[in-house]
Scaffold this active site. Structure first.
Site, PDB file in Angstrom:
ATOM      1  N   GLU A 140      -0.364   0.146  -5.326  1.00  0.00           N
ATOM      2  CA  GLU A 140      -1.353   1.093  -4.797  1.00  0.00           C
ATOM      3  C   GLU A 140      -2.648   0.893  -5.585  1.00  0.00           C
ATOM      4  O   GLU A 140      -2.619   0.829  -6.811  1.00  0.00           O
ATOM      5  CB  GLU A 140      -0.821   2.535  -4.942  1.00  0.00           C
ATOM      6  CG  GLU A 140      -1.824   3.642  -4.696  1.00  0.00           C
ATOM      7  CD  GLU A 140      -2.482   3.601  -3.314  1.00  0.00           C
ATOM      8  OE1 GLU A 140      -1.792   3.494  -2.293  1.00  0.00           O
ATOM      9  OE2 GLU A 140      -3.725   3.682  -3.275  1.00  0.00           O
TER      10      GLU A 140
ATOM     11  N   ALA B 253       1.028   4.571  -1.603  1.00  0.00           N
ATOM     12  CA  ALA B 253       0.866   6.024  -1.760  1.00  0.00           C
ATOM     13  C   ALA B 253       0.810   6.725  -0.401  1.00  0.00           C
ATOM     14  O   ALA B 253       0.226   6.187   0.525  1.00  0.00           O
ATOM     15  CB  ALA B 253      -0.424   6.329  -2.530  1.00  0.00           C
ATOM     16  N   PRO B 254       1.406   7.920  -0.303  1.00  0.00           N
ATOM     17  CA  PRO B 254       2.042   8.726  -1.363  1.00  0.00           C
ATOM     18  C   PRO B 254       3.515   8.389  -1.614  1.00  0.00           C
ATOM     19  O   PRO B 254       4.151   9.062  -2.405  1.00  0.00           O
ATOM     20  CB  PRO B 254       1.902  10.148  -0.816  1.00  0.00           C
ATOM     21  CG  PRO B 254       1.927   9.988   0.672  1.00  0.00           C
ATOM     22  CD  PRO B 254       1.279   8.666   0.964  1.00  0.00           C
ATOM     23  N   GLY B 255       4.044   7.400  -0.941  1.00  0.00           N
ATOM     24  CA  GLY B 255       5.393   6.956  -1.307  1.00  0.00           C
ATOM     25  C   GLY B 255       6.473   7.239  -0.281  1.00  0.00           C
ATOM     26  O   GLY B 255       7.656   7.029  -0.562  1.00  0.00           O
ATOM     27  N   GLY B 256       6.094   7.717   0.887  1.00  0.00           N
ATOM     28  CA  GLY B 256       7.090   8.032   1.929  1.00  0.00           C
ATOM     29  C   GLY B 256       7.931   6.819   2.282  1.00  0.00           C
ATOM     30  O   GLY B 256       9.169   6.896   2.323  1.00  0.00           O
TER      31      GLY B 256
ATOM     32  N   CYS C 121      -1.191   3.898  11.195  1.00  0.00           N
ATOM     33  CA  CYS C 121      -1.072   5.169  11.925  1.00  0.00           C
ATOM     34  C   CYS C 121      -2.288   5.323  12.841  1.00  0.00           C
ATOM     35  O   CYS C 121      -2.939   6.366  12.853  1.00  0.00           O
ATOM     36  CB  CYS C 121      -0.902   6.352  10.980  1.00  0.00           C
ATOM     37  SG  CYS C 121      -2.266   6.586   9.844  1.00  0.00           S
TER      38      CYS C 121
ATOM     39  N   ASP D 171       1.784  -1.355   5.086  1.00  0.00           N
ATOM     40  CA  ASP D 171       1.447  -0.135   5.817  1.00  0.00           C
ATOM     41  C   ASP D 171      -0.032   0.103   5.514  1.00  0.00           C
ATOM     42  O   ASP D 171      -0.393   0.796   4.574  1.00  0.00           O
ATOM     43  CB  ASP D 171       2.330   1.010   5.301  1.00  0.00           C
ATOM     44  CG  ASP D 171       2.152   2.287   6.101  1.00  0.00           C
ATOM     45  OD1 ASP D 171       1.971   2.197   7.317  1.00  0.00           O
ATOM     46  OD2 ASP D 171       2.197   3.379   5.490  1.00  0.00           O
TER      47      ASP D 171
ATOM     48  N   CYS E  73       0.876  -1.191   0.000  1.00  0.00           N
ATOM     49  CA  CYS E  73       0.000   0.000   0.000  1.00  0.00           C
ATOM     50  C   CYS E  73       0.898   1.220   0.000  1.00  0.00           C
ATOM     51  O   CYS E  73       1.273   1.723   1.059  1.00  0.00           O
ATOM     52  CB  CYS E  73      -0.877  -0.016   1.251  1.00  0.00           C
ATOM     53  SG  CYS E  73      -1.968  -1.440   1.340  1.00  0.00           S
TER      54      CYS E  73
HETATM   55  C1  LIG Z   1      -1.522   4.313   5.067  1.00  0.00           C
HETATM   56  S1  LIG Z   1      -1.576   4.636   3.393  1.00  0.00           S
HETATM   57  C2  LIG Z   1       0.032   4.159   2.887  1.00  0.00           C
HETATM   58  C3  LIG Z   1       1.104   5.192   3.155  1.00  0.00           C
HETATM   59  C4  LIG Z   1       2.412   4.864   2.458  1.00  0.00           C
HETATM   60  N1  LIG Z   1       2.892   3.572   2.850  1.00  0.00           N
HETATM   61  C5  LIG Z   1       3.484   5.904   2.742  1.00  0.00           C
HETATM   62  O1  LIG Z   1       4.289   5.730   3.630  1.00  0.00           O
HETATM   63  O2  LIG Z   1       3.520   6.915   2.030  1.00  0.00           O
HETATM   64  C6  LIG Z   1      -2.529   3.321   2.784  1.00  0.00           C
HETATM   65  C7  LIG Z   1      -2.680   3.290   1.276  1.00  0.00           C
HETATM   66  O3  LIG Z   1      -3.282   2.031   0.937  1.00  0.00           O
HETATM   67  C8  LIG Z   1      -4.052   2.217  -0.206  1.00  0.00           C
HETATM   68  N2  LIG Z   1      -4.968   1.036  -0.292  1.00  0.00           N
HETATM   69  C9  LIG Z   1      -6.160   0.841   0.300  1.00  0.00           C
HETATM   70  N3  LIG Z   1      -6.660  -0.359  -0.020  1.00  0.00           N
HETATM   71  C10 LIG Z   1      -5.754  -0.963  -0.821  1.00  0.00           C
HETATM   72  C11 LIG Z   1      -5.711  -2.215  -1.505  1.00  0.00           C
HETATM   73  N4  LIG Z   1      -6.693  -3.107  -1.402  1.00  0.00           N
HETATM   74  N5  LIG Z   1      -4.645  -2.484  -2.278  1.00  0.00           N
HETATM   75  C12 LIG Z   1      -3.623  -1.594  -2.395  1.00  0.00           C
HETATM   76  N6  LIG Z   1      -3.623  -0.385  -1.788  1.00  0.00           N
HETATM   77  C13 LIG Z   1      -4.668  -0.080  -1.009  1.00  0.00           C
HETATM   78  C14 LIG Z   1      -4.727   3.542   0.039  1.00  0.00           C
HETATM   79  O4  LIG Z   1      -5.187   4.118  -1.166  1.00  0.00           O
HETATM   80  C15 LIG Z   1      -3.590   4.345   0.691  1.00  0.00           C
HETATM   81  O5  LIG Z   1      -2.902   5.083  -0.274  1.00  0.00           O
END
Ligand SMILES: C[S@@+](CC[C@H](N)C(=O)[O-])C[C@H]1O[C@@H](n2cnc3c(N)ncnc32)[C@H](O)[C@@H]1O
EC number: 2.1.1.176
Length: 426
Positions: A282, A260-263, A379, A325, A258
């Site tokens: 993503e 986005a945004p890529g951190g 988080c 994440d 998962c």
């Molecule tokens: C907590 S954020 C991730 C933050 C990212 N790891 C970072 O550090 O920038 C969770 C992400 O999971 C994505 N997401 C939600 N359901 C998902 C799925 N079934 N498959 C892949 N990505 C998913 C969301 O769109 C969101 O961007």
């Protein structure tokens, strides 16, 4: 509805943002990001940021205070929003002249409904003259007082008290109105941590932190040259800590489910020194561009970006290392995204998220090599999405072993609240 899109007046812009947040459930960080690009003096922008953020963070306190003076049922929401943001300035922005707060509020009220400008004028004068009394809730129990003073909805307080006891729940309430520190990560693909620290420690008033590659500054850095050149990226210390715990090794084959945004995925890439291969997945197509921008800015060359549902994707080759994440309730990021706090706690929505996390964990297991390691992080501080979720996962897969677990509440180092659990597949 008045048209204020083209205004350069800070309070009108702030008011318009707050309308979008309170009436249309918009996220203030997205609105403020747009405002940061506007061609207006920085000090006007700073005032907008302070009013918008402060009014949202303190909304319950402001609403309870203002409602001692007006009848909410007889006053429309626009006027209430205007009174909340003006009461915020009177109470919390002590360097602003009081006459400016009142005059500007009256002038906005005239545009909303000229007949109500007298009410706004009279109410704000009462707030100024009786500030201490109106903002005090001494008749309530300490618990009730702390949750109102920190604008924490009771549903959250009860959840935290049930999960961690009242001492921690009170600390969480008090922490939720703190100004978050500006943490960032040094991109070691472009500069070593020590070189960056020594070169910029004076200019950026840098302080080292509890986690590797991470610094604190007091200076806004998103517009800086160092940021544009990809030497640094803004990221909370608790988030940086996650990849430090994952600790991928050179040449590893890594999956970020998962991304986005890529951190975190760009942090993984820098840990690998651009060796090995990283698959960044993503589901949300509109966020793919954001990850790509970060990849390009930070100079990561070992990441392959895919837009897929991570609950079902399969790969021919299994991974040495997986980061999940997961999407979560966000109950650890109240300081940064106060709208989450204001929405209150609802069981049904959380149950959907818990099911999604569980499905993602199952697929992480399927894609992990034997002897491979994975990190699950969120988080949030909600045990149902963290410790309980992992206990259930471990009970489904007897060859998965927990090797490290950490819950940061956020008040320890003024970070986000984060849960991290590292496991190995035996
Ligand atoms: C907590 S954020 C991730 C933050 C990212 N790891 C970072 O550090 O920038 C969770 C992400 O999971 C994505 N997401 C939600 N359901 C998902 C799925 N079934 N498959 C892949 N990505 C998913 C969301 O769109 C969101 O961007």
């Amino acid at each position: 509805m008045m048209q204020m899109m083209k205004t350069n007046n800070s309070r009108e812009i702030a008011f318009e943002c707050l309308q979008k947040v309170f009436k249309h459930k918009a996220f203030s960080n997205i609105l403020l990001n747009e405002i940061s690009k506007k061609d207006i003096p920085q000090k006007f922008k700073n005032l907008v940021f302070a009013i918008v953020h402060g009014t949202i963070i303190n909304k319950i306190l402001l609403e309870k205070t203002v409602s001692k003076l007006i009848d909410n049922k007889k006053t429309n929401l626009d006027i209430q929003i205007l009174l909340w943001m003006s009461a915020y300035q009177i109470r919390f922005l002590k360097t602003i002249p009081l006459y400016a707060v009142v005059n500007e509020a009256v002038s906005i009220a005239k545009k909303i409904n000229p007949r109500l400008s007298g009410l706004v004028n009279a109410t704000l004068k009462k707030v100024i003259n009786n500030e201490q009394e109106l903002f005090s809730f001494n008749e309530l129990s300490e618990e009730q007082r702390v949750i109102i003073e920190n604008s924490l909805p009771e549903s959250f307080y009860n959840l935290f008290k049930e999960q961690y006891g009242s001492k921690i729940a009170m600390k969480l309430a008090k922490d939720s109105t703190k100004k978050p520190s500006i943490y960032f990560r040094v991109n070691t693909l472009k500069i070593s941590f020590e070189d960056f620290f020594q070169t910029y420690k004076q200019e950026l008033s840098l302080i080292k932190t509890f986690t590797k590659d991470c610094l604190i500054t007091k200076v806004p850095i998103v517009q800086s040259r160092m940021y544009a050149e990809g030497l640094i990226t803004v990221q909370d210390a608790a988030s940086i800590n996650v990849v430090n715990i994952l600790d991928p090794k050179l040449n590893d084959h890594v999956l970020d489910m998962c991304a986005a945004p890529g951190g975190k995925v760009t942090h993984i890439s820098s840990k690998l020194k651009n060796t090995g291969k990283v698959i960044a997945c993503e589901i949300n197509e509109s966020k793919i561009k954001l990850i790509q921008q970060n990849i390009d800015r930070l100079g990561c060359s070992n990441i392959e970006l895919i837009c897929k549902d991570a609950t079902s994707m399969k790969f021919e080759e299994k991974f040495d290392c997986i980061l999940l994440d997961a999407p979560c309730s966000g109950f650890g990021v109240f300081k940064r995204k106060p709208e989450i706090k204001l929405k209150g706690y609802t069981k049904n929505k959380i149950n959907e998220i818990i099911q999604l996390q569980s499905n993602l964990l199952d697929n992480a297991y399927q894609n992990l090599k034997v002897s491979g390691e994975m990190v699950y992080s969120t988080c949030t501080i909600n045990k149902l999405e963290n410790q309980n979720q992992i206990e259930k996962f471990l009970s489904r897969y007897s060859n998965m072993k927990k090797i490290y677990e950490e819950q940061l509440f956020g008040y320890e180092n003024n970070t986000d609240g984060f849960y991290v659990c590292k496991m190995i597949k035996e």
